[in-house]
Design an enzyme around this catalytic site. Structure first.
Site, mmCIF file in Angstrom:
data_model
loop_
_atom_site.group_PDB
_atom_site.id
_atom_site.type_symbol
_atom_site.label_atom_id
_atom_site.label_comp_id
_atom_site.label_asym_id
_atom_site.label_seq_id
_atom_site.Cartn_x
_atom_site.Cartn_y
_atom_site.Cartn_z
ATOM 1 C CB THR A 11 -13.360 2.124 -52.055
ATOM 2 O OG1 THR A 11 -12.036 2.428 -52.499
ATOM 3 C CG2 THR A 11 -13.422 2.256 -50.548
ATOM 4 C CB ALA A 13 -15.407 -1.715 -60.071
ATOM 5 N NE ARG A 39 -7.071 8.028 -54.897
ATOM 6 C CZ ARG A 39 -7.757 7.086 -55.524
ATOM 7 N NH1 ARG A 39 -9.066 7.039 -55.449
ATOM 8 N NH2 ARG A 39 -7.133 6.163 -56.239
ATOM 9 C CB SER A 40 -10.486 4.854 -50.249
ATOM 10 O OG SER A 40 -10.434 5.099 -51.626
ATOM 11 C CB CYS A 128 -12.373 -10.652 -67.083
ATOM 12 S SG CYS A 128 -11.793 -9.148 -67.873
ATOM 13 N N GLY A 159 -14.816 -3.601 -67.673
ATOM 14 C CA GLY A 159 -13.463 -4.150 -67.661
ATOM 15 C C GLY A 159 -12.421 -3.053 -67.502
ATOM 16 C CG HIS A 248 -15.692 -9.288 -70.921
ATOM 17 N ND1 HIS A 248 -16.113 -7.985 -70.809
ATOM 18 C CD2 HIS A 248 -14.423 -9.322 -70.423
ATOM 19 C CE1 HIS A 248 -15.135 -7.254 -70.268
ATOM 20 N NE2 HIS A 248 -14.106 -8.041 -70.021
HETATM 21 C C1 11C Z 1 -10.749 -5.357 -69.697
HETATM 22 N N1 11C Z 1 -9.794 -7.549 -69.326
HETATM 23 O O1 11C Z 1 -11.846 -5.868 -69.959
HETATM 24 C C2 11C Z 1 -9.659 -6.161 -69.019
HETATM 25 C C3 11C Z 1 -9.672 -5.840 -67.560
HETATM 26 O O2 11C Z 1 -5.532 -7.962 -66.594
HETATM 27 O O3 11C Z 1 -6.986 -8.012 -65.025
HETATM 28 C C4 11C Z 1 -8.824 -6.738 -66.680
HETATM 29 C C5 11C Z 1 -7.349 -6.505 -66.827
HETATM 30 C C6 11C Z 1 -6.579 -7.552 -66.099
HETATM 31 O O4 11C Z 1 -10.472 -4.196 -69.942
#
Ligand code: 11C
Length: 341
Positions: A11, A13, A39-40, A128, A159, A248
Site C-alpha cells: 500500500t 508509494a 494497519r493496512s 534512487c 523520495g 530526481h
Molecule cells: C530520497 N533517495 O530521495 C532517498 C529515498 O535508500 O532507498 C530512498 C532511500 C533509500 O529521499
C-alpha cells in the site's frame, strides 16, 4: 512458466508502483500476494482488473512465493527477508539494510547484471539517486574509466515517501494562501527540526554522518563503488531536496582516466540501454523531472567538456526516482532472472 510474486509494503508509494509495473510489463505472475503491516490489512488493491485484499506480512505468507519484492522499510526487510528466503523465495529488497552486505548483490540491470547470479537469496536495489547516476555513467566507465565524480542532486520530495509529497503540497497551498507554513516531515521525519520545503531548497537528505556528509550522500559514494566493483572511484556528492514531486535531477561532473571524444561520448550514451539523450541546445532540449515522471528511462543532456580539465565532462541526468529509482529497477531485476532461466 508463471511465478508467484509477493509485494511487501503493497500500500506504500513504491509498493503501488511495483504492482503497476508488474501489470504494465505483463510480468508472468502466477499468484500475487500483497502484503503489508497490520494497519493496512484488508485494503483493496487492483491488479489486471481484479481486486486483491492486502494480507499481513508475516513469515508464513511467503510459502510458495518465487519472487518477494520488499518496499516496506528497513526493519520489515531485516525481519522478513530471511524468512522469505528460507521458504524458497528470491528477495529483491528496495531498502538500504542489505545493500552493503558483501554477499548481497547490489544490482542495476544496465550496469552489473552479472552480479545477479551470485545471490544467496537476497538481491538489493540501490538508492534512487545512485541508480540513475550509474546508468548514465556505465558506457563512459567502460570506454574511458572514471577517476572522479562530483555530483549535486536536485531530489524530488517523493523520495521521502507520501509524507514528503504531502508536506510540499500542503506548504505550497499555505504560502499561496498567505497562511502559516508548517513543516511536518521534511527534511527528515525522525529529526526534531522541520524546514519549509515550498519555494525552498534543503541541503539535507537523511541524517548527517560524522564526516559531514549525509547518509544519502554516503549511499552515493559506497553504492557506486560496489556496483562498478571499483573501490578507487572518488565520489563527492551534495544531495539537495527541491520542491519537485517526482523525478530526481543530478548535475554530474566526471574526470575520466583516458581522454575522450565528445561526439563519441554522445554516441555511446545514445546507444546505451536505458538511456535517452535529450541534448539540443538550439531547440532548448534537455531533460527535466516533469517529463521523466511516469517513464522508465534515464535521461541525459547538457553534455559538455569541462573548460579547464582536459578529461572533465559535465552531464545533467534525470529519471523518475520512484520508477527507475525503485519499482522499475526491482521488477527489471526479476524480469532479467526470468529471461536468463
Ligand atoms: C530520497 N533517495 O530521495 C532517498 C529515498 O535508500 O532507498 C530512498 C532511500 C533509500 O529521499
Amino acid at each position: 512458466e508463471r511465478y508467484n510474486v509477493a509485494v511487501v509494503g503493497a500500500t506504500g508509494a513504491v509498493g503501488q508502483k511495483m504492482i503497476e509495473t508488474l501489470e504494465k510489463r505483463d510480468f508472468p505472475v502466477g499468484e500475487l500476494r500483497l502484503l503489508a503491516s497490520p494497519r493496512s490489512v484488508g485494503q483493496q488493491v487492483m491488479f489486471k482488473g481484479q481486486t486483491y485484499k492486502v494480507e499481513e506480512a508475516r513469515p508464513e505468507a511467503f510459502e510458495g512465493i518465487d519472487f518477494a519484492l520488499f518496499a516496506a522499510g528497513g526493519s520489515i526487510s531485516e525481519k522478513l527477508a530471511p524468512e522469505a528466503v528460507e521458504r524458497g523465495a528470491v528477495v529483491i529488497d528496495n531498502t538500504s539494510v542489505f545493500r552493503m552486505v558483501p554477499e548481497v548483490p547490489l544490482v542495476v540491470p544496465e550496469v552489473n547484471p552479472h552480479a545477479i547470479s551470485q545471490h544467496q537469496g537476497i538481491i538489493a536495489n540501490p538508492n534512487c539517486s545512485t541508480i540513475q547516476m550509474v546508468v548514465a555513467l556505465k558506457p563512459l566507465y567502460d570506454a574511458y574509466g572514471i577517476e572522479r565524480i562530483i555530483v549535486s542532486t536536485y531530489q524530488a520530495v517523493s523520495g521521502a515517501g507520501q509524507k514528503g509529497v504531502d508536506d510540499l503540497l500542503d506548504q505550497t497551498r499555505a504560502v499561496l494562501n498567505g497562511e502559516e507554513v508548517v513543516g511536518t516531515h521534511l527534511p527528515v521525519g525522525s529529526q526534531p527540526k522541520k524546514h519549509q520545503m515550498a519555494f525552498n531548497a534543503i541541503p539535507q537528505i537523511d541524517v548527517f554522518e560524522e564526516n559531514g556528509f549525509s547518509k544519502e550522500e554516503m549511499k552515493m559514494v559506497n553504492e557506486t563503488r560496489k556496483i562498478f566493483g571499483d573501490q578507487e572511484i572518488q565520489v563527492t556528492p551534495t544531495a539537495v531536496r527541491i520542491p519537485v514531486l517526482f523525478g530526481h535531477a543530478e548535475a554530474v561532473y566526471i574526470e575520466t582516466e583516458k581522454s575522450f571524444d565528445l561526439e563519441e561520448v554522445r554516441q555511446l550514451l545514445e546507444q546505451a540501454p536505458g538511456i535517452t539523450v535529450l541534448d539540443n541546445l538550439k531547440e532548448q532540449e534537455y531533460p527535466m523531472p516533469a517529463m521523466a515522471e511516469g517513464t522508465h528511462d534515464v535521461y541525459v543532456g547538457r553534455i559538455r567538456r569541462d573548460l579547464f580539465h582536459p578529461r572533465g565532462l559535465n552531464l545533467w541526468v534525470v529519471s523518475d526516482n520512484v520508477l527507475k529509482g525503485a519499482a522499475w529497477n526491482a521488477v527489471q531485476i526479476a524480469e532479467y532472472m526470468v529471461k536468463s532461466k
